[in-house]
Scaffold this motif. Structure first.
Motif, PDB file in Angstrom:
ATOM      1  N   UNK A  95     -13.746   8.738  -9.746  1.00  0.00           N
ATOM      2  CA  UNK A  95     -12.590   8.751  -8.853  1.00  0.00           C
ATOM      3  C   UNK A  95     -12.132  10.190  -8.622  1.00  0.00           C
ATOM      4  N   UNK A  96     -12.042  10.970  -9.701  1.00  0.00           N
ATOM      5  CA  UNK A  96     -11.611  12.361  -9.591  1.00  0.00           C
ATOM      6  C   UNK A  96     -12.574  13.164  -8.733  1.00  0.00           C
ATOM      7  N   UNK A  97     -13.881  12.965  -8.928  1.00  0.00           N
ATOM      8  CA  UNK A  97     -14.866  13.720  -8.163  1.00  0.00           C
ATOM      9  C   UNK A  97     -14.773  13.378  -6.673  1.00  0.00           C
ATOM     10  N   UNK A  98     -14.678  12.106  -6.364  1.00  0.00           N
ATOM     11  CA  UNK A  98     -14.657  11.701  -4.961  1.00  0.00           C
ATOM     12  C   UNK A  98     -13.354  12.118  -4.283  1.00  0.00           C
TER      13      UNK A  98
ATOM     14  N   UNK B 110      -4.785   9.498 -16.496  1.00  0.00           N
ATOM     15  CA  UNK B 110      -5.570   8.319 -16.858  1.00  0.00           C
ATOM     16  C   UNK B 110      -6.861   8.714 -17.571  1.00  0.00           C
ATOM     17  N   UNK B 111      -7.489   9.785 -17.088  1.00  0.00           N
ATOM     18  CA  UNK B 111      -8.740  10.224 -17.719  1.00  0.00           C
ATOM     19  C   UNK B 111      -8.485  10.714 -19.144  1.00  0.00           C
ATOM     20  N   UNK B 112      -7.404  11.470 -19.325  1.00  0.00           N
ATOM     21  CA  UNK B 112      -7.088  11.971 -20.661  1.00  0.00           C
ATOM     22  C   UNK B 112      -6.840  10.832 -21.640  1.00  0.00           C
ATOM     23  N   UNK B 113      -6.264   9.730 -21.141  1.00  0.00           N
ATOM     24  CA  UNK B 113      -5.931   8.610 -22.019  1.00  0.00           C
ATOM     25  C   UNK B 113      -7.125   7.716 -22.310  1.00  0.00           C
TER      26      UNK B 113
ATOM     27  N   UNK C 269       4.137 -18.032   0.870  1.00  0.00           N
ATOM     28  CA  UNK C 269       3.826 -16.927   1.769  1.00  0.00           C
ATOM     29  C   UNK C 269       5.028 -16.478   2.569  1.00  0.00           C
ATOM     30  N   UNK C 270       6.206 -16.493   1.983  1.00  0.00           N
ATOM     31  CA  UNK C 270       7.394 -16.028   2.659  1.00  0.00           C
ATOM     32  C   UNK C 270       7.494 -14.532   2.721  1.00  0.00           C
ATOM     33  N   UNK C 271       6.508 -13.839   2.204  1.00  0.00           N
ATOM     34  CA  UNK C 271       6.416 -12.381   2.211  1.00  0.00           C
ATOM     35  C   UNK C 271       7.665 -11.763   1.596  1.00  0.00           C
ATOM     36  N   UNK C 272       7.850 -11.899   0.284  1.00  0.00           N
ATOM     37  CA  UNK C 272       8.984 -11.258  -0.366  1.00  0.00           C
ATOM     38  C   UNK C 272       8.778  -9.755  -0.392  1.00  0.00           C
ATOM     39  N   UNK C 273       9.785  -9.030  -0.831  1.00  0.00           N
ATOM     40  CA  UNK C 273       9.717  -7.572  -0.811  1.00  0.00           C
ATOM     41  C   UNK C 273       8.971  -6.999  -1.994  1.00  0.00           C
ATOM     42  N   UNK C 274       8.644  -7.802  -2.992  1.00  0.00           N
ATOM     43  CA  UNK C 274       7.935  -7.273  -4.155  1.00  0.00           C
ATOM     44  C   UNK C 274       6.559  -6.798  -3.763  1.00  0.00           C
ATOM     45  N   UNK C 275       6.053  -5.817  -4.508  1.00  0.00           N
ATOM     46  CA  UNK C 275       4.740  -5.267  -4.231  1.00  0.00           C
ATOM     47  C   UNK C 275       3.674  -6.074  -4.937  1.00  0.00           C
ATOM     48  N   UNK C 276       2.495  -6.046  -4.332  1.00  0.00           N
ATOM     49  CA  UNK C 276       1.378  -6.719  -4.963  1.00  0.00           C
ATOM     50  C   UNK C 276       0.973  -5.979  -6.211  1.00  0.00           C
ATOM     51  N   UNK C 277       0.548  -6.702  -7.223  1.00  0.00           N
ATOM     52  CA  UNK C 277       0.113  -6.076  -8.452  1.00  0.00           C
ATOM     53  C   UNK C 277      -1.363  -6.276  -8.644  1.00  0.00           C
ATOM     54  N   UNK C 278      -1.783  -6.189  -9.900  1.00  0.00           N
ATOM     55  CA  UNK C 278      -3.180  -6.454 -10.216  1.00  0.00           C
ATOM     56  C   UNK C 278      -4.011  -5.207 -10.190  1.00  0.00           C
ATOM     57  N   UNK C 279      -5.041  -5.209 -11.032  1.00  0.00           N
ATOM     58  CA  UNK C 279      -5.967  -4.103 -11.043  1.00  0.00           C
ATOM     59  C   UNK C 279      -5.404  -2.887 -11.745  1.00  0.00           C
ATOM     60  N   UNK C 280      -6.267  -1.907 -11.941  1.00  0.00           N
ATOM     61  CA  UNK C 280      -5.839  -0.656 -12.537  1.00  0.00           C
ATOM     62  C   UNK C 280      -5.167   0.199 -11.483  1.00  0.00           C
ATOM     63  N   UNK C 281      -4.224   1.006 -11.915  1.00  0.00           N
ATOM     64  CA  UNK C 281      -3.489   1.846 -10.989  1.00  0.00           C
ATOM     65  C   UNK C 281      -3.468   3.279 -11.503  1.00  0.00           C
ATOM     66  N   UNK C 282      -3.239   4.211 -10.587  1.00  0.00           N
ATOM     67  CA  UNK C 282      -3.079   5.619 -10.918  1.00  0.00           C
ATOM     68  C   UNK C 282      -1.591   5.932 -10.875  1.00  0.00           C
ATOM     69  N   UNK C 283      -1.005   6.430 -11.956  1.00  0.00           N
ATOM     70  CA  UNK C 283       0.424   6.745 -11.937  1.00  0.00           C
ATOM     71  C   UNK C 283       0.701   7.955 -11.052  1.00  0.00           C
ATOM     72  N   UNK C 284       1.693   7.848 -10.171  1.00  0.00           N
ATOM     73  CA  UNK C 284       2.038   8.970  -9.288  1.00  0.00           C
ATOM     74  C   UNK C 284       3.506   9.342  -9.417  1.00  0.00           C
TER      75      UNK C 284
END
Length: 304
Positions: free
Chosen positions: A165-168, A155-158, A87-102
């Protein structure tokens, strides 16, 4: 909450994140269960859940995961004797789960995308309204809403997924744009905004209406799927100075819809649906919200 705490799956469902995300946050940032007995499944206490709720809220608002973890631990500290060495809190971001490309969009867009995947309306609304307030509608559209909406569409096209998600997200964005204060006592609207017949994507013209309101101008927004006969009727009754007709796809961009707008000083066919060639020379073709806004403002008197 059960006396012996919640399982990782139960916490993931409550927070709207993947179990793999919880594991990653535990491994990277020490945001796992405060108490853990060997050879037993980890159980999350109320304090653990509160810590993770702070983490979700801050990352949803665009804060980098490492910074959000520090803040969550500051608000709800772990028992130092129980904190894992990782738990030294490195600078890397948390991963996991599906993501939306931005793409190359900033942290606010990434936070909005994460909140959208969690169906977290409160955070989505907070992110959008704060950026509108601080940076304006055009910036919010170009750097926040458009990248995330495009990512959802990709993501929807693929995969065919993320319809909910899009509607909300669209509904939340629409509410935020509608909440931009309209000028009180301004002259009757001289700008008519509408979508082409069968065109359901109305957010771009909603954004243009909000951007005009920021600059003191009222507009009449007809919204999605406006039949040419109805559009002609409104033009005949109000005689607007400017008409902007939006089309997102070629299937909705029949150029004959523009015939009823002859005589209007400025007609703009906005959106990627319209053909690049073949429209009458007098028809303007703005390619961005900023360009459409500047074009419309040139035809309107300065607000008093």
């Amino acid at each position: 909450m059960a006396e012996d705490g919640l399982s990782a799956g139960e916490v993931a469902r409550r927070l709207g994140v993947a179990v793999t995300t919880l594991r990653s946050w535990h491994r990277r940032y020490g945001l796992g269960p405060d108490q853990h007995e060997a050879r037993h499944h980890r159980r999350y206490t109320g304090e653990d859940l509160s810590r993770l709720e702070v983490m979700c809220r801050l990352t949803g608002e665009g804060m980098p995961a490492a910074e959000a973890a520090r803040a969550a631990l500051a608000v709800h500290p772990l028992d130092v004797s129980e904190r894992p060495a990782a738990a030294g809190i490195p600078s890397a971001r948390a991963g996991g789960g599906n993501t939306i490309p931005v793409g190359g969009a900033g942290p606010e867009a990434r936070g909005l995308a994460r909140a959208a995947m969690r169906l977290d309306v409160a955070t989505m609304s907070s992110v959008i309204t704060r950026m509108i307030r601080e940076r304006g509608v055009v910036h919010t559209w170009d750097h926040l809403l458009r990248p995330v909406l495009a990512g959802v569409g990709e993501r929807h096209a693929a995969s065919g997924a993320l319809v909910e998600v899009e509607h909300l997200l669209s509904r939340t964005a629409s509410d935020a744009l509608a909440a931009v204060p309209r000028p009180a006592g301004a002259p009757a609207p001289r700008t008519l905004l509408a979508c082409a017949e069968e065109e359901q994507h109305s957010l771009p013209v909603e954004a243009l209406a909000a951007a005009l309101a920021e600059r003191g101008h009222r507009s009449l927004l007809l919204g999605a799927r406006v039949p040419p006969r109805a559009l002609a009727a409104v033009v005949g009754r109000l005689g607007p100075t400017v008409v902007v007709l939006w089309s997102h796809a070629p299937s909705t961009a029949d150029p004959t819809q523009l015939n009823s707008l002859r005589g209007t000083p400025l007609v703009a066919a906005a959106g990627p649906g319209w053909p690049r060639a073949g429209l009458p020379p007098a028809i303007a073709r703005p390619t961005s919200l900023d360009e459409a806004l500047a074009l419309v403002l040139r035809w309107l008197p300065s607000p008093t």
